[in-house]
Write a protein that holds these residues in place. Structure first.
Motif, PDB file in Angstrom:
ATOM      1  N   LEU A 172       0.840  -1.193   0.000  1.00  0.00           N
ATOM      2  CA  LEU A 172       0.000   0.000   0.000  1.00  0.00           C
ATOM      3  C   LEU A 172       0.876   1.243   0.000  1.00  0.00           C
ATOM      4  CD1 LEU A 172      -1.725  -2.360   1.397  1.00  0.00           C
ATOM      5  CD2 LEU A 172      -3.108  -0.524   2.301  1.00  0.00           C
ATOM      6  N   ASP A 173       0.512   2.192  -0.853  1.00  0.00           N
ATOM      7  CA  ASP A 173       1.220   3.465  -0.964  1.00  0.00           C
ATOM      8  C   ASP A 173       0.436   4.549  -0.224  1.00  0.00           C
ATOM      9  OD1 ASP A 173       3.270   2.477  -2.665  1.00  0.00           O
ATOM     10  OD2 ASP A 173       1.908   2.579  -4.374  1.00  0.00           O
ATOM     11  N   PRO A 174       1.057   5.708   0.042  1.00  0.00           N
ATOM     12  CA  PRO A 174       0.318   6.794   0.678  1.00  0.00           C
ATOM     13  C   PRO A 174      -0.966   7.096  -0.087  1.00  0.00           C
ATOM     14  CG  PRO A 174       2.639   7.319   0.655  1.00  0.00           C
ATOM     15  CD  PRO A 174       2.469   6.068  -0.170  1.00  0.00           C
ATOM     16  N   GLY A 175      -2.063   7.221   0.648  1.00  0.00           N
ATOM     17  CA  GLY A 175      -3.362   7.467   0.022  1.00  0.00           C
ATOM     18  C   GLY A 175      -4.167   6.207  -0.210  1.00  0.00           C
ATOM     19  N   ASP A 176      -3.512   5.029  -0.167  1.00  0.00           N
ATOM     20  CA  ASP A 176      -4.226   3.761  -0.349  1.00  0.00           C
ATOM     21  C   ASP A 176      -4.972   3.390   0.927  1.00  0.00           C
ATOM     22  OD1 ASP A 176      -3.143   3.577  -2.877  1.00  0.00           O
ATOM     23  OD2 ASP A 176      -1.739   1.964  -2.391  1.00  0.00           O
ATOM     24  N   SER A 177      -6.127   2.727   0.755  1.00  0.00           N
ATOM     25  CA  SER A 177      -6.937   2.278   1.879  1.00  0.00           C
ATOM     26  C   SER A 177      -7.272   0.803   1.721  1.00  0.00           C
ATOM     27  CB  SER A 177      -8.260   3.057   1.936  1.00  0.00           C
ATOM     28  OG  SER A 177      -8.031   4.420   2.136  1.00  0.00           O
ATOM     29  N   LEU A 178      -7.534   0.167   2.865  1.00  0.00           N
ATOM     30  CA  LEU A 178      -7.907  -1.248   2.862  1.00  0.00           C
ATOM     31  C   LEU A 178      -8.876  -1.488   4.006  1.00  0.00           C
ATOM     32  CD1 LEU A 178      -7.314  -4.140   1.710  1.00  0.00           C
ATOM     33  CD2 LEU A 178      -5.659  -4.356   3.570  1.00  0.00           C
ATOM     34  N   TYR A 179      -9.952  -2.204   3.734  1.00  0.00           N
ATOM     35  CA  TYR A 179     -10.933  -2.593   4.759  1.00  0.00           C
ATOM     36  C   TYR A 179     -10.949  -4.108   4.779  1.00  0.00           C
ATOM     37  CZ  TYR A 179     -15.222  -2.096   7.536  1.00  0.00           C
ATOM     38  OH  TYR A 179     -16.146  -2.107   8.549  1.00  0.00           O
ATOM     39  N   PHE A 180     -10.829  -4.719   5.964  1.00  0.00           N
ATOM     40  CA  PHE A 180     -10.770  -6.186   6.004  1.00  0.00           C
ATOM     41  C   PHE A 180     -11.311  -6.736   7.314  1.00  0.00           C
ATOM     42  CE2 PHE A 180      -6.744  -4.616   7.609  1.00  0.00           C
ATOM     43  CZ  PHE A 180      -6.401  -5.466   8.652  1.00  0.00           C
ATOM     44  N   ASP A 181     -11.572  -8.026   7.310  1.00  0.00           N
ATOM     45  CA  ASP A 181     -12.022  -8.749   8.487  1.00  0.00           C
ATOM     46  C   ASP A 181     -10.801  -9.057   9.338  1.00  0.00           C
ATOM     47  OD1 ASP A 181     -12.757 -10.775  10.323  1.00  0.00           O
ATOM     48  OD2 ASP A 181     -14.305 -11.521   8.985  1.00  0.00           O
ATOM     49  N   SER A 182     -10.789  -8.571  10.590  1.00  0.00           N
ATOM     50  CA  SER A 182      -9.615  -8.717  11.457  1.00  0.00           C
ATOM     51  C   SER A 182      -9.357 -10.146  11.891  1.00  0.00           C
ATOM     52  CB  SER A 182      -9.773  -7.834  12.700  1.00  0.00           C
ATOM     53  OG  SER A 182     -10.008  -6.499  12.339  1.00  0.00           O
ATOM     54  N   GLN A 183     -10.313 -11.052  11.621  1.00  0.00           N
ATOM     55  CA  GLN A 183     -10.101 -12.461  11.954  1.00  0.00           C
ATOM     56  C   GLN A 183      -9.228 -13.156  10.914  1.00  0.00           C
ATOM     57  OE1 GLN A 183     -14.057 -13.975  12.662  1.00  0.00           O
ATOM     58  NE2 GLN A 183     -14.101 -13.101  14.708  1.00  0.00           N
ATOM     59  N   THR A 184      -8.962 -12.460   9.805  1.00  0.00           N
ATOM     60  CA  THR A 184      -7.999 -12.962   8.832  1.00  0.00           C
ATOM     61  C   THR A 184      -6.606 -12.677   9.388  1.00  0.00           C
ATOM     62  OG1 THR A 184      -9.505 -12.358   7.045  1.00  0.00           O
ATOM     63  CG2 THR A 184      -7.225 -12.830   6.426  1.00  0.00           C
ATOM     64  N   PRO A 185      -5.738 -13.703   9.484  1.00  0.00           N
ATOM     65  CA  PRO A 185      -4.392 -13.437  10.011  1.00  0.00           C
ATOM     66  C   PRO A 185      -3.719 -12.319   9.200  1.00  0.00           C
ATOM     67  CG  PRO A 185      -4.752 -15.794   9.759  1.00  0.00           C
ATOM     68  CD  PRO A 185      -5.929 -15.106   9.119  1.00  0.00           C
ATOM     69  N   HIS A 186      -3.147 -11.330   9.913  1.00  0.00           N
ATOM     70  CA  HIS A 186      -2.525 -10.208   9.222  1.00  0.00           C
ATOM     71  C   HIS A 186      -1.261  -9.755   9.945  1.00  0.00           C
ATOM     72  CE1 HIS A 186      -5.621  -8.622  11.960  1.00  0.00           C
ATOM     73  NE2 HIS A 186      -4.900  -7.515  12.084  1.00  0.00           N
ATOM     74  N   ALA A 187      -0.333  -9.207   9.152  1.00  0.00           N
ATOM     75  CA  ALA A 187       0.941  -8.695   9.669  1.00  0.00           C
ATOM     76  C   ALA A 187       1.353  -7.517   8.801  1.00  0.00           C
ATOM     77  CB  ALA A 187       2.005  -9.786   9.634  1.00  0.00           C
ATOM     78  N   LEU A 188       2.136  -6.620   9.401  1.00  0.00           N
ATOM     79  CA  LEU A 188       2.488  -5.378   8.734  1.00  0.00           C
ATOM     80  C   LEU A 188       3.979  -5.093   8.831  1.00  0.00           C
ATOM     81  CD1 LEU A 188      -0.227  -3.440  10.709  1.00  0.00           C
ATOM     82  CD2 LEU A 188      -0.469  -4.082   8.331  1.00  0.00           C
ATOM     83  N   ARG A 189       4.491  -4.374   7.833  1.00  0.00           N
ATOM     84  CA  ARG A 189       5.869  -3.868   7.926  1.00  0.00           C
ATOM     85  C   ARG A 189       6.028  -2.698   6.977  1.00  0.00           C
ATOM     86  NH1 ARG A 189      10.328  -6.542   4.278  1.00  0.00           N
ATOM     87  NH2 ARG A 189       9.096  -7.154   2.476  1.00  0.00           N
ATOM     88  N   GLY A 190       6.967  -1.805   7.319  1.00  0.00           N
ATOM     89  CA  GLY A 190       7.326  -0.719   6.418  1.00  0.00           C
ATOM     90  C   GLY A 190       8.198  -1.266   5.302  1.00  0.00           C
ATOM     91  N   LEU A 191       8.032  -0.722   4.111  1.00  0.00           N
ATOM     92  CA  LEU A 191       8.833  -1.145   2.957  1.00  0.00           C
ATOM     93  C   LEU A 191       9.918  -0.106   2.673  1.00  0.00           C
ATOM     94  CD1 LEU A 191       6.009  -2.440   0.580  1.00  0.00           C
ATOM     95  CD2 LEU A 191       7.715  -3.814   1.788  1.00  0.00           C
ATOM     96  N   ASP A 192      10.842  -0.465   1.789  1.00  0.00           N
ATOM     97  CA  ASP A 192      11.917   0.439   1.339  1.00  0.00           C
ATOM     98  C   ASP A 192      12.813   0.901   2.489  1.00  0.00           C
ATOM     99  OD1 ASP A 192      10.606   0.289  -1.173  1.00  0.00           O
ATOM    100  OD2 ASP A 192       9.348   2.008  -0.651  1.00  0.00           O
ATOM    101  N   ASP A 193      12.964   0.049   3.518  1.00  0.00           N
ATOM    102  CA  ASP A 193      13.798   0.375   4.692  1.00  0.00           C
ATOM    103  C   ASP A 193      13.331   1.636   5.417  1.00  0.00           C
ATOM    104  OD1 ASP A 193      15.548  -1.816   4.604  1.00  0.00           O
ATOM    105  OD2 ASP A 193      16.674  -0.848   2.974  1.00  0.00           O
ATOM    106  N   LYS A 194      12.024   1.939   5.340  1.00  0.00           N
ATOM    107  CA  LYS A 194      11.471   3.114   6.014  1.00  0.00           C
ATOM    108  C   LYS A 194      10.230   2.696   6.786  1.00  0.00           C
ATOM    109  CE  LYS A 194      13.039   6.442   2.633  1.00  0.00           C
ATOM    110  NZ  LYS A 194      12.835   6.689   1.242  1.00  0.00           N
ATOM    111  N   GLN A 195       9.920   3.474   7.825  1.00  0.00           N
ATOM    112  CA  GLN A 195       8.689   3.210   8.563  1.00  0.00           C
ATOM    113  C   GLN A 195       7.478   3.625   7.740  1.00  0.00           C
ATOM    114  OE1 GLN A 195       9.196   5.544  12.116  1.00  0.00           O
ATOM    115  NE2 GLN A 195       8.206   7.341  11.250  1.00  0.00           N
ATOM    116  N   ALA A 196       6.332   3.027   8.060  1.00  0.00           N
ATOM    117  CA  ALA A 196       5.076   3.425   7.436  1.00  0.00           C
ATOM    118  C   ALA A 196       4.169   3.948   8.546  1.00  0.00           C
ATOM    119  CB  ALA A 196       4.420   2.229   6.752  1.00  0.00           C
TER     120      ALA A 196
END
Length: 185
Positions: free
Chosen positions: A154-178
């Motif tokens: 996801l890039d700046p301005g992108d949105s996502l709506y999802f069911d939180s019961q789906t296993p999910h994990a996050l990380r910043g890309l390009d060696d930068k925080q998101a």
């Protein structure tokens, strides 16, 4: 409150709330989807307490999340304005920095957070599951979100709506925080 010590401040409130409701550790564990051992560990103040668990406790015990986090009753019922940089820090751990954006509003139906996720290696991502639904809107940096078997960038301005019961994990890309807005229902 130093965030490294937040769980030590929250733990006695958890224990006190459970005692006030005459609820056993087993009862609370059953209502929040954790083992009695895990619930007891959170109450002991020996480990970080996930915000998802605190949200479930607040719902199960019919108290405001702000009361658990800060010990202070929220009082604003008409609106709650939180200026830039003023969000209540909820949890800081290696994975995420959460700031609650509605902590002063009493009787909230949703929990909006400003979350900062550091860059990390794919193998260091931790999948989480919790009840409810989630809306993410990226503000800064690029965010990788693993959602079940899917890997989304996801890039700046992108949105996502999802069911939180789906296993999910996050990380910043390009060696930068998101940095992103995360609203949990």
């Amino acid at each position: 409150m130093h965030m490294e010590q937040a769980h030590k401040d929250i733990a006695p409130r958890l224990r006190g709330l459970r005692d006030a409701l005459d609820m056993s550790v087993e009862d609370l564990a059953a209502k929040t989807g954790v083992t009695p051992e895990q619930a007891a560990l959170y109450e002991a103040g020996e480990t970080e307490i996930p915000v998802g668990f605190l949200m479930k406790v607040a719902q199960a015990c019919h108290v405001d999340l702000t009361v658990l986090i800060s010990g202070v009753e929220p009082h604003l019922k008409g609106y709650s304005l939180v200026r830039h940089g003023e969000g209540l820090s909820v949890e800081r751990r290696k994975d995420y920095d959460y700031k609650s954006l509605a902590y002063r509003f009493s009787g909230r139906k949703m929990e909006p957070f400003l979350i900062t996720v550091p860059p990390k290696k794919p193998e260091d991502m931790n999948l989480v599951v919790h009840s409810g639904q989630e809306f993410i809107h990226v503000l800064e940096g690029r965010l990788e979100l693993r959602l079940g078997e899917d890997v989304l960038a996801l890039d700046p301005g992108d949105s996502l709506y999802f069911d939180s019961q789906t296993p999910h994990a996050l990380r910043g890309l390009d060696d930068k925080q998101a940095v992103f807005l995360d609203v949990i229902l």
